[in-house]
Design a protein around this motif. Structure first.
Motif, PDB file in Angstrom:
ATOM      1  N   HIS A   1      -3.410   7.911  56.697  1.00 41.50           N
ATOM      2  CA  HIS A   1      -4.251   6.865  57.277  1.00 41.50           C
ATOM      3  C   HIS A   1      -5.690   7.351  57.467  1.00 41.50           C
ATOM      4  CE1 HIS A   1      -5.545   4.159  60.756  1.00 41.50           C
ATOM      5  NE2 HIS A   1      -5.381   3.352  59.731  1.00 41.50           N
ATOM      6  N   ARG A   2      -5.852   8.486  58.105  1.00 44.38           N
ATOM      7  CA  ARG A   2      -7.191   9.010  58.364  1.00 44.38           C
ATOM      8  C   ARG A   2      -7.916   9.352  57.067  1.00 44.38           C
ATOM      9  NH1 ARG A   2     -10.372  11.230  62.227  1.00 44.38           N
ATOM     10  NH2 ARG A   2     -11.654  13.020  61.628  1.00 44.38           N
ATOM     11  N   GLU A   3      -7.178   9.959  56.114  1.00 42.89           N
ATOM     12  CA  GLU A   3      -7.786  10.341  54.849  1.00 42.89           C
ATOM     13  C   GLU A   3      -8.264   9.118  54.064  1.00 42.89           C
ATOM     14  OE1 GLU A   3      -5.051  11.434  56.068  1.00 42.89           O
ATOM     15  OE2 GLU A   3      -5.230  13.609  56.228  1.00 42.89           O
ATOM     16  N   MET A   4      -7.493   8.035  54.109  1.00 47.62           N
ATOM     17  CA  MET A   4      -7.877   6.822  53.392  1.00 47.62           C
ATOM     18  C   MET A   4      -9.128   6.193  53.997  1.00 47.62           C
ATOM     19  SD  MET A   4      -5.831   6.372  50.836  1.00 47.62           S
ATOM     20  CE  MET A   4      -5.915   4.650  50.413  1.00 47.62           C
ATOM     21  N   ILE A   5      -9.238   6.251  55.332  1.00 46.06           N
ATOM     22  CA  ILE A   5     -10.430   5.698  55.987  1.00 46.06           C
ATOM     23  C   ILE A   5     -11.669   6.505  55.604  1.00 46.06           C
ATOM     24  CG2 ILE A   5     -11.559   5.349  58.221  1.00 46.06           C
ATOM     25  CD1 ILE A   5      -8.854   4.581  59.363  1.00 46.06           C
ATOM     26  N   LEU A   6     -11.521   7.826  55.592  1.00 42.17           N
ATOM     27  CA  LEU A   6     -12.656   8.668  55.238  1.00 42.17           C
ATOM     28  C   LEU A   6     -13.046   8.490  53.774  1.00 42.17           C
ATOM     29  CD1 LEU A   6     -11.682  11.979  57.099  1.00 42.17           C
ATOM     30  CD2 LEU A   6     -13.470  10.339  57.735  1.00 42.17           C
ATOM     31  N   LYS A   7     -12.054   8.242  52.924  1.00 46.03           N
ATOM     32  CA  LYS A   7     -12.316   8.174  51.487  1.00 46.03           C
ATOM     33  C   LYS A   7     -12.764   6.780  51.039  1.00 46.03           C
ATOM     34  CE  LYS A   7     -10.257   9.813  47.164  1.00 46.03           C
ATOM     35  NZ  LYS A   7     -11.182  10.947  47.047  1.00 46.03           N
ATOM     36  N   PHE A   8     -12.278   5.743  51.736  1.00 49.45           N
ATOM     37  CA  PHE A   8     -12.533   4.380  51.270  1.00 49.45           C
ATOM     38  C   PHE A   8     -13.225   3.502  52.303  1.00 49.45           C
ATOM     39  CE2 PHE A   8      -8.957   5.717  48.562  1.00 49.45           C
ATOM     40  CZ  PHE A   8      -9.465   5.394  47.306  1.00 49.45           C
ATOM     41  N   GLY A   9     -13.531   4.031  53.491  1.00 49.50           N
ATOM     42  CA  GLY A   9     -14.235   3.242  54.492  1.00 49.50           C
ATOM     43  C   GLY A   9     -15.673   2.978  54.087  1.00 49.50           C
ATOM     44  N   ALA A  10     -16.265   1.944  54.684  1.00 45.16           N
ATOM     45  CA  ALA A  10     -17.641   1.548  54.327  1.00 45.16           C
ATOM     46  C   ALA A  10     -18.640   2.410  55.083  1.00 45.16           C
ATOM     47  CB  ALA A  10     -17.866   0.070  54.641  1.00 45.16           C
ATOM     48  N   SER A  11     -18.884   3.588  54.571  1.00 44.18           N
ATOM     49  CA  SER A  11     -19.883   4.492  55.136  1.00 44.18           C
ATOM     50  C   SER A  11     -21.251   4.168  54.527  1.00 44.18           C
ATOM     51  CB  SER A  11     -19.507   5.947  54.847  1.00 44.18           C
ATOM     52  OG  SER A  11     -20.593   6.801  55.112  1.00 44.18           O
ATOM     53  N   SER A  12     -22.205   3.846  55.378  1.00 49.18           N
ATOM     54  CA  SER A  12     -23.541   3.503  54.895  1.00 49.18           C
ATOM     55  C   SER A  12     -24.158   4.651  54.104  1.00 49.18           C
ATOM     56  CB  SER A  12     -24.447   3.152  56.078  1.00 49.18           C
ATOM     57  OG  SER A  12     -23.899   2.093  56.824  1.00 49.18           O
ATOM     58  N   LEU A  13     -23.911   5.875  54.562  1.00 47.18           N
ATOM     59  CA  LEU A  13     -24.484   7.039  53.901  1.00 47.18           C
ATOM     60  C   LEU A  13     -23.967   7.176  52.475  1.00 47.18           C
ATOM     61  CD1 LEU A  13     -26.228   9.602  54.162  1.00 47.18           C
ATOM     62  CD2 LEU A  13     -24.184  10.807  54.980  1.00 47.18           C
ATOM     63  N   TYR A  14     -22.647   7.051  52.306  1.00 45.11           N
ATOM     64  CA  TYR A  14     -22.065   7.220  50.974  1.00 45.11           C
ATOM     65  C   TYR A  14     -22.334   6.008  50.073  1.00 45.11           C
ATOM     66  CZ  TYR A  14     -19.656  11.357  52.676  1.00 45.11           C
ATOM     67  OH  TYR A  14     -19.366  12.603  53.193  1.00 45.11           O
ATOM     68  N   ILE A  15     -22.364   4.817  50.664  1.00 42.94           N
ATOM     69  CA  ILE A  15     -22.700   3.638  49.862  1.00 42.94           C
ATOM     70  C   ILE A  15     -24.116   3.763  49.330  1.00 42.94           C
ATOM     71  CG2 ILE A  15     -23.188   1.155  50.018  1.00 42.94           C
ATOM     72  CD1 ILE A  15     -20.790   0.863  51.838  1.00 42.94           C
ATOM     73  N   GLY A  16     -25.016   4.287  50.166  1.00 43.43           N
ATOM     74  CA  GLY A  16     -26.393   4.515  49.726  1.00 43.43           C
ATOM     75  C   GLY A  16     -26.499   5.538  48.622  1.00 43.43           C
ATOM     76  N   GLN A  17     -25.491   6.421  48.494  1.00 51.04           N
ATOM     77  CA  GLN A  17     -25.472   7.431  47.438  1.00 51.04           C
ATOM     78  C   GLN A  17     -24.752   6.950  46.179  1.00 51.04           C
ATOM     79  OE1 GLN A  17     -23.767  10.916  49.256  1.00 51.04           O
ATOM     80  NE2 GLN A  17     -25.532  11.260  50.609  1.00 51.04           N
ATOM     81  N   GLY A  18     -24.391   5.678  46.160  1.00 48.03           N
ATOM     82  CA  GLY A  18     -23.809   5.103  44.946  1.00 48.03           C
ATOM     83  C   GLY A  18     -22.341   4.745  45.025  1.00 48.03           C
ATOM     84  N   GLU A  19     -21.657   5.053  46.127  1.00 44.61           N
ATOM     85  CA  GLU A  19     -20.231   4.747  46.246  1.00 44.61           C
ATOM     86  C   GLU A  19     -20.055   3.313  46.769  1.00 44.61           C
ATOM     87  OE1 GLU A  19     -18.114   7.723  48.425  1.00 44.61           O
ATOM     88  OE2 GLU A  19     -18.741   9.351  47.095  1.00 44.61           O
ATOM     89  N   THR A  20     -20.541   2.366  45.983  1.00 46.05           N
ATOM     90  CA  THR A  20     -20.514   0.960  46.413  1.00 46.05           C
ATOM     91  C   THR A  20     -19.101   0.384  46.472  1.00 46.05           C
ATOM     92  OG1 THR A  20     -20.948   0.344  44.110  1.00 46.05           O
ATOM     93  CG2 THR A  20     -22.842   0.467  45.599  1.00 46.05           C
TER      94      THR A  20
END
Length: 298
Positions: A110-129
């Motif tokens: 559960h925790r790993e999926m949130i970290l990997k697929f959650g909507a993180s603004s930082l990672y979305i800004g780096q291209g992980e849309t």
């Protein structure tokens, strides 16, 4: 004088109201009543007017109900029945959300999926849309997912019933994804946002857009009432210590945007192309986008 029937099978109160409207316009009318053959055996009424006054009579009644839509229902029957409890596609979405949540808990990821697929603004800004899509299917706990299931039933199911079993989920996905992307743009932090609530608020926004569009009158202030009502609902559903209020707001705004774009375009497409092809194509697009987003995260 030859009479023509303009309304059929009206209840008595509705017939009385229409007769009053016609009388106010100096239009003579005649009423015929008949007993229904159903279990209740109620009287129903038909209204007839002269052929010369038929156009004016229909126009007067239609204008009255358009100008007083909050105080009476028009005779025109809805082209699409809107229902929260007779929408299989909504139940499929709800079942999918529950299945994802239970699978994550059962497998201990559960925790790993949130970290990997959650909507993180930082990672979305780096291209992980792709996170803007996958985050819609992740929830923190049982209370979180139950709240969003209720939201889908209240807002998502009527939207799907109105738009279609394929185009409805596609509209939900567009609104939720757009809301998460805009939210990420304004945050620019590593804060994780998860849950289907962005899409739920998108459904509320799309329904508000439909209500505002569903009028042939010139712009008036009361056409903004659905917008104000939807904004109030956003506030009511944005209570809680860990609620991402900005995601709700942007989801609602995205729903309004897509609603204003989708509903007029949908009418054009259904009129000029085969209506039956839109739903399966939209349904296929939903699963294609979701599958692509999941594969992008691995």
């Amino acid at each position: 004088m030859e009479m023509e029937r303009i309304f059929k099978n009206l209840p008595q109160k509705k017939a009385d109201l229409i007769l009053l409207i016609l009388a106010s316009q100096n239009i003579g009318a005649r009423v015929e009543k008949q007993l229904t053959m159903g279990k209740s055996g109620h009287w129903q009424f038909d209204i007839l007017v002269s052929r010369e006054q038929k156009v004016g009579a229909v126009k007067s009644v239609d204008q009255y109900f358009r100008e007083n839509k909050f105080f009476g229902l028009p005779k025109k029957i809805q082209e699409v029945e809107i229902s929260s409890f007779n929408t299989p596609a909504a139940y499929v979405i709800m079942a999918l959300l529950v299945a994802v949540h239970l699978a994550c808990l059962k497998l201990g990821i559960h925790r790993e999926m949130i970290l990997k697929f959650g909507a993180s603004s930082l990672y979305i800004g780096q291209g992980e849309t792709f996170r803007a899509i996958t985050a819609l299917f992740l929830h923190s706990d049982g209370q979180h997912i139950l709240g969003n299931l209720a939201g889908i039933l209240i807002f998502g199911a009527p939207l799907i019933s109105l738009a279609g079993y394929g185009t409805g989920p596609f509209l939900l996905l567009c609104a939720g994804t757009s809301g998460n992307l805009v939210n990420a743009y304004f945050h620019q932090t590593a804060l994780l946002s998860i849950g289907a609530s962005t899409a739920v608020m998108g459904a509320a926004g799309a329904l508000a857009a439909y209500q505002m569009l569903n009028s042939n009158r010139p712009f008036q202030l009361n056409r903004l009432i659905p917008l104000f009502a939807g904004a109030t609902l956003v506030g009511l559903f944005s209570q809680g210590e860990n609620t991402d209020i900005s995601a709700h707001v942007f989801g609602f705004m995205a729903g309004i945007f897509w609603g204003f774009l989708f509903f007029p375009l949908s009418k054009v497409l259904r009129k000029n192309f085969r209506p039956g092809i839109m739903e399966p194509v939209a349904f296929f697009l939903v699963f294609t986008l979701l599958g692509s987003a999941i594969l992008s995260g691995f």
